[in-house]
Design a protein around this motif. Structure first.
Motif, short mmCIF file in Angstrom:
data_model
loop_
_atom_site.label_atom_id
_atom_site.label_comp_id
_atom_site.label_asym_id
_atom_site.label_seq_id
_atom_site.Cartn_x
_atom_site.Cartn_y
_atom_site.Cartn_z
N SER A 203 31.39 49.14 42.38
CA SER A 203 32.78 48.72 42.21
C SER A 203 33.08 47.40 42.89
N ALA A 204 32.60 47.23 44.11
CA ALA A 204 32.86 45.99 44.85
C ALA A 204 32.25 44.78 44.14
N GLU A 205 31.09 44.97 43.59
CA GLU A 205 30.44 43.89 42.82
C GLU A 205 31.34 43.46 41.66
N ARG A 206 31.92 44.43 40.97
CA ARG A 206 32.82 44.11 39.87
C ARG A 206 34.05 43.35 40.37
N ILE A 207 34.61 43.83 41.49
CA ILE A 207 35.81 43.19 42.04
C ILE A 207 35.55 41.73 42.39
N VAL A 208 34.46 41.47 43.07
CA VAL A 208 34.16 40.10 43.50
C VAL A 208 33.88 39.21 42.29
N ASN A 209 33.21 39.74 41.26
CA ASN A 209 32.99 38.96 40.04
C ASN A 209 34.32 38.56 39.40
N ILE A 210 35.23 39.52 39.35
CA ILE A 210 36.52 39.26 38.72
C ILE A 210 37.35 38.28 39.55
N ILE A 211 37.41 38.52 40.86
CA ILE A 211 38.18 37.63 41.74
C ILE A 211 37.66 36.20 41.65
N THR A 212 36.36 36.05 41.62
CA THR A 212 35.76 34.72 41.52
C THR A 212 36.24 34.00 40.27
N GLU A 213 36.23 34.71 39.16
CA GLU A 213 36.66 34.09 37.91
C GLU A 213 38.17 33.85 37.89
N LEU A 214 38.93 34.78 38.45
CA LEU A 214 40.37 34.60 38.50
C LEU A 214 40.75 33.35 39.30
N LEU A 215 40.16 33.21 40.47
CA LEU A 215 40.50 32.08 41.32
C LEU A 215 39.95 30.77 40.76
N THR A 216 38.79 30.85 40.12
CA THR A 216 38.20 29.65 39.54
C THR A 216 39.02 29.15 38.36
N ASN A 217 39.51 30.08 37.55
CA ASN A 217 40.21 29.72 36.32
C ASN A 217 41.71 29.60 36.50
N HIS A 218 42.21 29.89 37.70
CA HIS A 218 43.66 29.87 37.92
C HIS A 218 44.25 28.50 37.63
N SER A 219 43.57 27.45 38.06
CA SER A 219 44.12 26.11 37.89
C SER A 219 44.10 25.65 36.43
N THR A 220 43.24 26.28 35.61
CA THR A 220 43.16 25.89 34.20
C THR A 220 44.09 26.70 33.32
#
Length: 380
Positions: free
Chosen positions: A351-368
């Motif tokens: 579960s934690a692996e999934r969370i970190v993958n999602i958070i990474t993409e959310l924060l990376t793509n937030h500005s776009t």
């Protein structure tokens, strides 16, 4: 990118440990510039309730300990909000990640949100429907201002949908507490009480009670304990006593040879007992998740649960709040008629692996402005 990870009470530490490990794995692989600060609010300040977890679960010591200590819920909430706000004013983060449903979860969510910092809630959407539980209020308030929702079950998803939360902000990832349990299972540690009482596998019962509805009334607490003792067929009853519960128990006139009150145990010691118990009788939500994974019969002395999958899939059963429900349940246990139970969906240790993958993409793509769909990222 900087994430604040909030912890303050015993259940939080089991939930954040795998998230921290997953972030550090990402860092070591140089996959993304993802940093974190562990904020310990100090809501639980007893060593057995917090400090041992840093060692046993390999959690780094916190960046900051707010050391709020004891007090009423309002006092703790205020102190936590003031302490966390002061940090954010001096050094803001990109995301505040809270877990579970304790006072620290709600307080830090409010402080962050009022300063324009996004909030991610791990274990979002669970509901008991019982507003007499402080935790239920914490869940509702936190979820009302959360930006990203990480859920442990599809039932939690549905609860959020009913509240009008958009699908693209809900991520069904599983249960990080189970990540920790699966990882730590080989390292469970026999507590001293095992040899002191000469305990044998599946020949004792573990009890944990702490909810005000069960322990604040001496008559109710007495009736529950007397029923448990009378229905135990003389098996040892091991009762690690929450500090608050201990004060109430001292007011009872209960003395039984097979009842053994002990101090709170460390995580590895407590789960060693649970894994080897014949059954667990509890009013805790988290313990019902652990008994489900370990296939240990569990009886919950509550009328509702925010974790229905432990009943529909797992080994847990709600007995309600009437002491008279204990005897027939125990009789079924001793007849060998308790359900085996299964493992809920996605409670697989990732579960934690999934969370970190999602958070990474959310924060990376937030500005776009790119929007992720709730079950499209990192949940396989």
């Amino acid at each position: 990118m900087l994430i604040d990870i909030i912890a303050g009470a015993r259940p939080n530490f089991m939930k954040i440990a795998p998230i921290i490990n997953a972030i550090e794995k990402t860092q070591s692989n140089n996959e993304v510039d993802l940093q974190y600060r562990l904020i310990h609010t100090g809501q639980h300040y007893d060593k057995k309730m917090s400090e041992d977890f840093f060692v046993q679960l390999n959690i780094p010591h916190p960046f900051l300990n707010l050391e709020v200590g004891s007090g009423t819920q309002a006092e703790q909430t205020g102190k936590i909000m003031m302490g966390y706000e002061a940090l954010l004013l001096k050094s803001p983060s990109d995301l505040c990640m809270v877990v579970g449903d304790v006072t620290s979860t709600m307080a830090c969510s409010i402080a962050a949100k009022k300063l324009g910092i996004k909030v991610a809630h791990v274990e979002a959407g669970i509901r008991s429907g019982d507003l007499s539980m402080p935790e239920e209020i914490n869940r509702i308030v936190t979820d009302s201002i959360t930006d990203y929702f990480f859920t442990t079950s599809r039932v939690a998803n549905e609860n959020l949908f009913k509240n009008g939360i958009e699908e693209d902000r809900i991520f069904f990832v599983g249960n990080t507490m189970i990540d920790t349990l699966i990882k730590q299972m080989p390292y469970l540690k026999k507590p001293p009480i095992w040899d002191i009482l000469n305990l044998e596998k599946h020949e004792f019962i573990v009890v944990t009670l702490h909810r005000p509805s069960n322990v604040d009334s001496t008559s109710t607490f007495t009736d529950l304990m007397e029923e448990i003792i009378a229905s135990s067929k003389g098996l040892p009853i091991v009762f690690p006593v929450h500090p608050r519960t201990a004060k109430m128990f001292n007011l009872l006139n209960i003395d039984a040879e097979n009842l053994h009150l002990i101090e709170p145990l460390s995580y590895l010691e407590f789960n060693y007992l649970v894994k080897n118990a014949k059954a667990v009788i509890t009013d805790s939500g988290g313990i019902t998740e652990e008994t489900t994974i370990m296939h240990v019969p569990c009886m919950t002395l509550r009328s509702s649960t925010e974790r229905p999958e432990t009943c529909t899939v797992g080994t847990n059963e709600l007995l309600g709040i009437e002491p008279s429900a204990i005897k027939p349940a125990m009789e079924r246990l001793f007849r060998g008629e308790w359900k085996e139970g299964g493992i809920p969906e996605l409670w697989d240790g990732r579960s934690a692996e999934r969370i970190v993958n999602i958070i990474t993409e959310l924060l990376t793509n937030h500005s776009t402005g790119h929007i992720l769909k709730g079950e499209s990222v990192g949940v396989k």
